[in-house]
Design a protein around this motif. Structure first.
Motif, PDB file in Angstrom:
ATOM      1  N   PRO A 125      -3.021   9.227   9.201  1.00 59.60           N
ATOM      2  CA  PRO A 125      -2.476   7.832   8.818  1.00 59.60           C
ATOM      3  C   PRO A 125      -2.738   7.672   7.367  1.00 59.60           C
ATOM      4  O   PRO A 125      -3.410   8.038   6.649  1.00 59.60           O
ATOM      5  N   TYR A 126      -1.736   7.063   6.628  1.00 60.63           N
ATOM      6  CA  TYR A 126      -1.587   6.325   5.352  1.00 60.63           C
ATOM      7  C   TYR A 126      -2.313   4.997   5.341  1.00 60.63           C
ATOM      8  O   TYR A 126      -2.554   4.533   6.407  1.00 60.63           O
ATOM      9  N   ALA A 127      -2.615   4.700   4.170  1.00 59.91           N
ATOM     10  CA  ALA A 127      -3.314   3.366   4.135  1.00 59.91           C
ATOM     11  C   ALA A 127      -2.486   2.172   4.813  1.00 59.91           C
ATOM     12  O   ALA A 127      -3.079   1.241   5.619  1.00 59.91           O
ATOM     13  N   ASN A 128      -1.265   2.137   4.589  1.00 56.74           N
ATOM     14  CA  ASN A 128      -0.288   1.599   5.574  1.00 56.74           C
ATOM     15  C   ASN A 128       0.009   2.360   6.672  1.00 56.74           C
ATOM     16  O   ASN A 128       0.621   3.186   6.632  1.00 56.74           O
ATOM     17  N   GLU A 129      -0.493   1.904   8.022  1.00 53.15           N
ATOM     18  CA  GLU A 129      -0.490   2.714   9.178  1.00 53.15           C
ATOM     19  C   GLU A 129       1.101   2.763   9.809  1.00 53.15           C
ATOM     20  O   GLU A 129       1.107   3.212  10.641  1.00 53.15           O
TER      21      GLU A 129
ATOM     22  N   ASP B  13      -1.619   6.303  -0.384  1.00 56.68           N
ATOM     23  CA  ASP B  13      -2.975   6.843  -0.139  1.00 56.68           C
ATOM     24  C   ASP B  13      -3.319   6.969   1.233  1.00 56.68           C
ATOM     25  O   ASP B  13      -2.676   6.331   2.242  1.00 56.68           O
ATOM     26  N   TRP B  14      -4.271   8.071   1.478  1.00 57.56           N
ATOM     27  CA  TRP B  14      -4.632   8.342   2.885  1.00 57.56           C
ATOM     28  C   TRP B  14      -5.541   6.969   3.381  1.00 57.56           C
ATOM     29  O   TRP B  14      -6.337   6.511   2.413  1.00 57.56           O
ATOM     30  N   LYS B  15      -5.440   6.856   4.723  1.00 52.37           N
ATOM     31  CA  LYS B  15      -6.390   5.801   5.225  1.00 52.37           C
ATOM     32  C   LYS B  15      -7.679   6.466   4.955  1.00 52.37           C
ATOM     33  O   LYS B  15      -8.822   5.730   4.822  1.00 52.37           O
ATOM     34  N   TYR B  16      -7.806   7.816   5.559  1.00 52.42           N
ATOM     35  CA  TYR B  16      -9.125   8.235   5.329  1.00 52.42           C
ATOM     36  C   TYR B  16      -9.022   9.311   4.167  1.00 52.42           C
ATOM     37  O   TYR B  16      -8.363  10.615   4.496  1.00 52.42           O
ATOM     38  N   LYS B  17      -9.503   9.120   3.086  1.00 56.90           N
ATOM     39  CA  LYS B  17      -9.480  10.096   1.842  1.00 56.90           C
ATOM     40  C   LYS B  17      -9.967  11.157   2.141  1.00 56.90           C
ATOM     41  O   LYS B  17     -11.259  11.249   2.679  1.00 56.90           O
TER      42      LYS B  17
ATOM     43  N   ASN C 200       0.922  -1.208   0.059  1.00 53.67           N
ATOM     44  CA  ASN C 200       0.037  -0.005   0.016  1.00 53.67           C
ATOM     45  C   ASN C 200       0.940   1.203   0.040  1.00 53.67           C
ATOM     46  O   ASN C 200       0.264   2.529   0.387  1.00 53.67           O
TER      47      ASN C 200
ATOM     48  N   ASN D 107       2.716   7.658   8.669  1.00 55.97           N
ATOM     49  CA  ASN D 107       1.736   8.761   9.200  1.00 55.97           C
ATOM     50  C   ASN D 107       2.232  10.138   8.774  1.00 55.97           C
ATOM     51  O   ASN D 107       3.553  10.317   8.746  1.00 55.97           O
TER      52      ASN D 107
END
Length: 268
Positions: free
Chosen positions: A166-170, A115-119, A30, A173
């Motif tokens: 956080p990014y998609a892969n935590e 990608d952001w975890k919360y887009k 990710n 950040n």
């Protein structure tokens, strides 16, 4: 480690873990991370064969250019950087960076995309009003807004509020720090006293809670002369033209009187 007096055992230890880090980047999910290194040498100033083989072990190589033709050399180096950064950095050197003494340019490139975890919602991305330090309001051409469960906190040591994105892969950040006092002096003090451990401390007891985040899209670019910083860290001899030991001592060239004149860091 060059020019810092680091012994062979410590150098080998650091080199092993650096290679391990490069290999880990290739396995990260990710996240698109690429670390690219390359040495550009002047025609007729070839590195030792053993050193070239050593470079291959660390997923890099050497390439010959003609620094006597500054424009052509700059064009080739910038082409390499542009390719490795997917067009984010189109120019890192110019013909003025080379002179008749230039024999080697070391390029290190780090590319990161995730990608952001919360887009951020595309429907909430557009022109937005933001308040400046003098309380005047401007309309930014591209503001972003989202609401999600973020971690946030306050750091007394930094005198700032902290937000974790956080990014998609935590494992990755972005941290946004806002000084409690809304003025330029506080922002400068925050930048000078930044300490990641203090940021982590401020979030250690924080719970994720629904938070609305509104921020402008932004680009950051800067260039830093690392020569002074590296000297302060103890790396001195490789910058000293009187030592004349960079080429032979560090097993790179068969030539004496080689030293580093410039050492810059550039970010898009």
């Amino acid at each position: 480690t060059l020019g810092s007096g680091t012994d062979t055992e410590k150098f080998n230890y650091a080199a092993f873990h650096y290679l391990n880090l490069l290999q880990q980047y290739e396995r990260i999910r990710n996240v698109d991370v690429e670390v690219a290194n390359k040495i550009f040498t002047h025609q007729g100033f070839e590195p030792k064969t053993k050193f070239v083989e050593f470079l291959k072990l660390y997923l890099t190589s050497a390439e010959t250019v003609n620094f006597g033709s500054g424009h052509a050399a700059a064009r080739r180096i910038n082409q390499f950087v542009n390719e490795k950064t997917r067009g984010l950095i189109r120019k890192i050197v110019s013909s003025n960076d080379f002179d008749h003494l230039t024999r080697l340019v070391l390029i290190n490139v780090i590319y990161f995309k995730a990608d952001w975890k919360y887009k951020f919602d595309r429907q909430d991305t557009g022109r937005m009003d933001f308040t400046l330090l003098d309380n005047s309001i401007i309309q930014h051409r591209r503001g972003m807004r989202t609401t999600a469960n973020f971690r946030s906190g306050r750091s007394r040591e930094l005198n700032a509020r902290v937000l974790e994105l956080p990014y998609a892969n935590e494992n990755f950040n972005m941290y946004i720090l806002i000084p409690e006092n809304n003025n330029l002096q506080s922002l400068n003090r925050l930048a000078a006293s930044f300490d990641m451990s203090k940021v982590e401390n401020s979030l250690r007891s924080s719970f994720r809670s629904s938070t609305e985040v509104t921020m402008p899209a932004f680009d950051i670019s800067f260039k830093i002369d690392l020569k002074k910083i590296l000297k302060q860290m103890g790396t001195t001899s490789m910058f000293n033209p009187r030592n004349g030991d960079f080429g032979v001592k560090y097993r790179i060239f068969d030539y004496d009187e080689a030293y580093i004149k410039k050492y810059d860091l550039t970010a898009p």
